[in-house]
Design an enzyme around this catalytic site. Structure first.
Site, short mmCIF file in Angstrom:
data_model
loop_
_atom_site.label_atom_id
_atom_site.label_comp_id
_atom_site.label_asym_id
_atom_site.label_seq_id
_atom_site.Cartn_x
_atom_site.Cartn_y
_atom_site.Cartn_z
N TRP A 209 4.34 77.81 46.29
CA TRP A 209 3.50 78.99 46.52
C TRP A 209 3.14 79.72 45.23
O TRP A 209 2.25 80.57 45.21
CB TRP A 209 4.20 79.96 47.46
CG TRP A 209 5.60 80.34 47.02
CD1 TRP A 209 6.77 79.80 47.45
CD2 TRP A 209 5.95 81.33 46.03
NE1 TRP A 209 7.84 80.38 46.82
CE2 TRP A 209 7.36 81.33 45.94
CE3 TRP A 209 5.24 82.21 45.23
CZ2 TRP A 209 8.05 82.17 45.07
CZ3 TRP A 209 5.92 83.05 44.36
CH2 TRP A 209 7.31 83.03 44.30
N CYS A 210 3.82 79.40 44.14
CA CYS A 210 3.64 80.10 42.87
C CYS A 210 2.37 79.60 42.18
O CYS A 210 2.21 78.40 41.95
CB CYS A 210 4.86 79.89 41.98
SG CYS A 210 4.62 80.39 40.26
#
Length: 499
Positions: A209-210
């Site tokens: 998700w980063c």
């Protein structure tokens, strides 16, 4: 016969005697304390009891008066704060966070006038600690000169993506052919084995998700293909490029003290620990995040000429050094320093910050212990004694450093701790001193709450009071002391005499 007159000498003696008697009589007439002849008075039991009571009462009053004369008297008044416009207030702090790495710890300050400063470094010192608050490294002083790693631009990013896609297509077209491995996916089952079998191991701890992790992904895979092509699997000494998905293998990332994504750790001979003296550091790659930079770093870690066949003995590998290597000393951080702020409501926050990493709020723990947190200058022992005398008889506590020794623990994930401090300036002028000294005292109220819109942090909100307490130490005048003693003795004697 006629009487003979007395001689002159006798006459003079008589005159002097008469004048002496006359002068004594006159003096006695002005006696305000006439005495009754002893044979005209007698002692009684009630009179003796009253006399003893009078003596005890007078003694007690004398002792009390002497005690009041010896002890100082504090005259207190409340006035409007005499601070001039633009005057600054100093905040001194020493706070330990056992689960916040010094690699990402940031001190931010701001005030109600809109002035905000982030990641202060010039007056802030950090020291790595373990979970038991024991130091694990030297004191770190970042003067603000650290360079953030450069990222691959759009063209380099597209080229890396093309390399990865071509490699995947080649494997699909010829599954039995010899192809360099992409980045090896590690988990709890193979992490330790790969570490021990690799001379040099570079591991990318990432989170899908980063955004920084997603940008690094094709670059890391392309670099892995090039490095593994240079150091094939049959060599005894080789550089291995690997990766760990921290959203899936949380325990692996937790064991390696990963707090920000992506984090690239360097393992040599199965360990990322660098020993120097009493401390142990964990080596972390902080170089540029480009294919060229990563492959070049791999070459510096293990030059190609040192790569040997599987049958030959392994070679010694030096600990990673250089500008691209950053030491991560421990999971926690002790933050010490001071900041200067305007005397208006404001805040001091401690949180995790990085221009090239992302953080998972649910996994952050902002538990902390306050060793000291006070405003203004540190009090000398003499001034502290004056302050203690001023507060004698009040509720116990160090109002100058009220937070000292307080510990707060996060009971849930994503928890922010907030301390609200109301400060008051007190000016104390000791007796006999030409000038007084200032001391800031404050009250504190703390609470914690679960946040969803921001990263958890430790908040110290402060609000200076618009009034100032002026304290003057005074001692009773000597003439007043003597007058009171005479009043006690005379009043007690006369009062009991009337009784």
């Amino acid at each position: 016969s006629s009487l003979r007159s007395p001689p002159p000498q006798a006459l003079n003696l008589c005159v002097r005697a008469a004048m002496g008697l006359l002068s004594k009589a006159r003096i006695k007439n002005v006696d305000f304390y006439r005495k009754i002849p002893r044979d005209m008075s007698e002692g009684t039991i009630p009179g003796s009891v009253i006399s003893l009571c009078a003596a005890v009462l007078i003694a007690l009053l004398l002792v009390s008066e002497v005690k009041n004369y010896v002890q100082p008297i504090f005259q207190t008044k409340v006035v409007v704060d005499r601070s001039v416009d633009g005057e600054l207030m100093r905040i001194n702090f020493n706070v330990s966070f056992p689960a916040l790495s010094c690699e990402f710890a940031s001190v931010d300050v701001g005030d109600a006038m809109g002035l905000n400063r982030y990641n202060l470094t010039k007056t802030v010192f950090k020291r790595p600690i373990d979970s038991n608050f024991n130091p694990t490294g030297p004191i770190l002083w970042d003067r603000g000169g650290a360079r953030e790693p450069a990222h691959a631009d759009d063209e380099a990013h597209a080229a890396a993506t093309a390399v990865v896609e071509e490699h995947a297509a080649a494997i699909e077209a010829s599954p039995e052919g010899e192809h360099p491995d992409p980045a090896i996916a590690l988990d709890a089952s193979n992490f330790e084995d790969v570490k021990k079998s690799s001379t040099v191991l570079l591991v990318n701890f990432y989170a899908p998700w980063c955004p920084w992790s997603r940008r690094l992904e094709p670059v890391w895979e392309a670099a892995a293909i090039q490095v593994h092509k240079k150091y094939p699997a049959h060599l005894a000494n080789r550089v291995v490029i690997a990766k760990v998905d921290c959203t899936v293998h949380e325990i692996v990332c937790r064991n390696n003290h990963i707090q920000g994504y992506p984090s690239i750790r360097i393992f040599t001979k199965g360990s990322d620990v660098i020993d120097h003296g009493r401390h142990h550091d964990h080596a972390s790659y902080h170089g540029d995040r480009t294919v060229e930079a990563i492959t070049k770093f791999a070459d510096t870690m293990l030059p190609e000429k040192l790569a040997v066949e599987a049958a030959q003995a392994p070679v010694a590998v030096k600990a990673p050094v250089g500008d691209a290597v950053k030491k991560v000393n421990g999971p926690g951080c002790s933050i010490t320093g001071f900041v200067l702020v305007k005397k208006v409501p404001g805040h001091l926050w401690v949180t995790a910050t990085s221009a090239s990493h992302s953080f998972h709020a649910e996994s952050m723990n902002m538990s902390h212990t306050v060793h000291h947190f006070f405003f203004g200058q540190q009090l000398s022992p003499q001034r502290r004694r004056y302050l203690e005398k001023f507060h004698a008889g009040e509720k116990a506590g160090d109002w100058h450093d009220k937070l000292a020794g307080d510990s707060v623990v996060s009971q849930e994930s994503n928890t922010t701790h907030e301390h609200y401090l109301q400060t008051v300036l007190t000016t104390i002028k000791p007796s006999g001193s030409p000038a007084g000294f200032n001391v800031y005292e404050y009250t504190q109220h703390s609470h914690q709450y679960k946040t969803s819109s921001e990263l958890p942090r430790a908040k110290f909100q402060f609000s200076p009071s618009p009034v100032q307490i002026a304290v003057t130490e005074e001692r009773a005048k000597f003439y007043h002391f003597i007058t009171t003693l005479m009043a006690i003795i005379g009043g007690g004697y006369s009062g009991m005499g009337i009784a």
